[in-house]
Design an enzyme around this catalytic site. Structure first.
Site, PDB file in Angstrom:
ATOM      1  N   GLU A  33       0.838  -1.192   0.000  1.00  0.00           N
ATOM      2  CA  GLU A  33       0.000   0.000   0.000  1.00  0.00           C
ATOM      3  C   GLU A  33       0.879   1.251   0.000  1.00  0.00           C
ATOM      4  OE1 GLU A  33      -2.415   1.529  -0.763  1.00  0.00           O
ATOM      5  OE2 GLU A  33      -3.996   1.609   0.743  1.00  0.00           O
ATOM      6  N   ASP A  34       0.353   2.352  -0.517  1.00  0.00           N
ATOM      7  CA  ASP A  34       1.160   3.573  -0.549  1.00  0.00           C
ATOM      8  C   ASP A  34       1.259   4.245   0.815  1.00  0.00           C
ATOM      9  OD1 ASP A  34      -1.545   4.332  -0.609  1.00  0.00           O
ATOM     10  OD2 ASP A  34      -1.290   5.892  -2.114  1.00  0.00           O
ATOM     11  N   ASP A  83      -2.635   5.837   6.977  1.00  0.00           N
ATOM     12  CA  ASP A  83      -3.062   7.102   7.558  1.00  0.00           C
ATOM     13  C   ASP A  83      -3.910   6.795   8.803  1.00  0.00           C
ATOM     14  OD1 ASP A  83      -3.282  10.117   6.863  1.00  0.00           O
ATOM     15  OD2 ASP A  83      -5.378   9.559   7.008  1.00  0.00           O
ATOM     16  N   ARG A  88       0.468  11.485  -9.227  1.00  0.00           N
ATOM     17  CA  ARG A  88       0.908  10.100  -8.997  1.00  0.00           C
ATOM     18  C   ARG A  88       2.243   9.825  -9.685  1.00  0.00           C
ATOM     19  NH1 ARG A  88      -3.282   7.110  -6.704  1.00  0.00           N
ATOM     20  NH2 ARG A  88      -5.380   7.629  -7.403  1.00  0.00           N
TER      21      ARG A  88
HETATM   22  P1  IMP Z   1      -6.549   5.345   5.812  1.00  0.00           P
HETATM   23  O1  IMP Z   1      -7.684   4.389   5.688  1.00  0.00           O
HETATM   24  O2  IMP Z   1      -6.959   6.627   6.496  1.00  0.00           O
HETATM   25  O3  IMP Z   1      -5.321   4.746   6.453  1.00  0.00           O
HETATM   26  O4  IMP Z   1      -6.205   5.850   4.370  1.00  0.00           O
HETATM   27  C1  IMP Z   1      -5.423   5.129   3.536  1.00  0.00           C
HETATM   28  C2  IMP Z   1      -5.551   5.578   2.111  1.00  0.00           C
HETATM   29  O5  IMP Z   1      -5.920   6.956   1.977  1.00  0.00           O
HETATM   30  C3  IMP Z   1      -4.175   5.461   1.478  1.00  0.00           C
HETATM   31  O6  IMP Z   1      -4.058   4.242   0.850  1.00  0.00           O
HETATM   32  C4  IMP Z   1      -4.156   6.590   0.493  1.00  0.00           C
HETATM   33  O7  IMP Z   1      -4.595   6.151  -0.754  1.00  0.00           O
HETATM   34  C5  IMP Z   1      -5.119   7.617   1.033  1.00  0.00           C
HETATM   35  N1  IMP Z   1      -4.351   8.677   1.704  1.00  0.00           N
HETATM   36  C6  IMP Z   1      -4.184   8.863   3.024  1.00  0.00           C
HETATM   37  N2  IMP Z   1      -3.404   9.920   3.270  1.00  0.00           N
HETATM   38  C7  IMP Z   1      -3.044  10.398   2.059  1.00  0.00           C
HETATM   39  C8  IMP Z   1      -2.184  11.474   1.641  1.00  0.00           C
HETATM   40  O8  IMP Z   1      -1.565  12.208   2.423  1.00  0.00           O
HETATM   41  N3  IMP Z   1      -2.039  11.627   0.292  1.00  0.00           N
HETATM   42  C9  IMP Z   1      -2.666  10.837  -0.619  1.00  0.00           C
HETATM   43  N4  IMP Z   1      -3.464   9.822  -0.269  1.00  0.00           N
HETATM   44  C10 IMP Z   1      -3.653   9.604   1.060  1.00  0.00           C
HETATM   45 MG    MG Z   2      -4.672   4.041  -1.496  1.00  0.00          MG
END
Ligand code: IMP
Ligand code: MG
Length: 181
Positions: free
Chosen positions: A101-102, A105, A167
């Site tokens: 995963e990238d 968060d 991207r």
């Molecule tokens: P989470 O569920 O809040 O952990 O979000 C994860 C997903 O949200 C990541 O896989 C990203 O694709 C997107 N995301 C979260 N933070 C960022 C950011 O700072 N930039 C771009 N995408 C983000």
């Molecule tokens: Mg993502």
């Protein structure tokens, strides 16, 4: 939202540093999975640049599959709702699975995803993430392999987007849309 076309990206992690770290991760993963075949699961779209660089440096046999989950729309805020938009083709049963995963968060996306994937009975299930924003965590998720910790900024590049832009940047940077924080 500010127009992405006029948005300035501030460099955070230069290309060269990413390259070095990806090589280290690939070495570590190859050593950990020595003698086994790895099923690499890329989460679209954010992971594809990282995944492409990573898998080309793995020395173990690899099968690659992708899935798309959605937790964000065009906005930079999480909706808390995670949906599998495109599922895997490969069964996971008895496979050694590494999810790539990238960004980690809030952790909501991966916590949900791991719950779902565990039901498919993989032999092992691990997580490799390029960027971690630990201060944002809402549920406990810990990457097994991590590229970099980043501050609480909206990061873009090397696969990560803002409203589908940036991207393709070869480095990781951040944008400052204050209204989205
Ligand atoms: P989470 O569920 O809040 O952990 O979000 C994860 C997903 O949200 C990541 O896989 C990203 O694709 C997107 N995301 C979260 N933070 C960022 C950011 O700072 N930039 C771009 N995408 C983000
Ligand atoms: Mg993502």
């Amino acid at each position: 939202m500010t127009d992405p076309k006029n948005t300035q990206v501030h460099e955070l992690i230069p290309e060269q540093l990413i390259r070095q770290r990806v090589s280290e991760l690939a070495r570590q993963i190859s050593a950990d999975y020595a003698g086994r075949e790895l099923l690499v699961v890329g989460i679209l779209k954010g992971s594809w640049v990282f995944l492409a660089d990573l898998v080309r440096q793995l020395t173990v046999p690899v099968v690659i599959d992708f899935m798309t989950v959605s937790s964000y729309g065009a906005s930079t805020k999480t909706s808390g709702v995670v949906k599998i938009v495109l599922d895997l083709k490969c069964p996971l049963e008895n496979r050694d699975v590494l999810v790539v995963e990238d960004i980690l968060d809030s952790g909501l996306t991966l916590a949900y995803l791991f719950k779902t994937l565990r039901l498919r009975r993989p032999r092992s299930l691990k997580l490799c993430v390029l960027l971690d924003k630990p201060v944002r965590r809402q549920v406990e998720v810990t990457p097994d392999y991590l590229g970099f910790e980043v501050p609480d900024k909206f990061v873009v590049g090397y696969g990560a987007d803002w409203a589908e832009r940036f991207r393709n940047l070869p480095y990781v940077g951040y944008v400052d849309p204050p209204e989205n924080k």
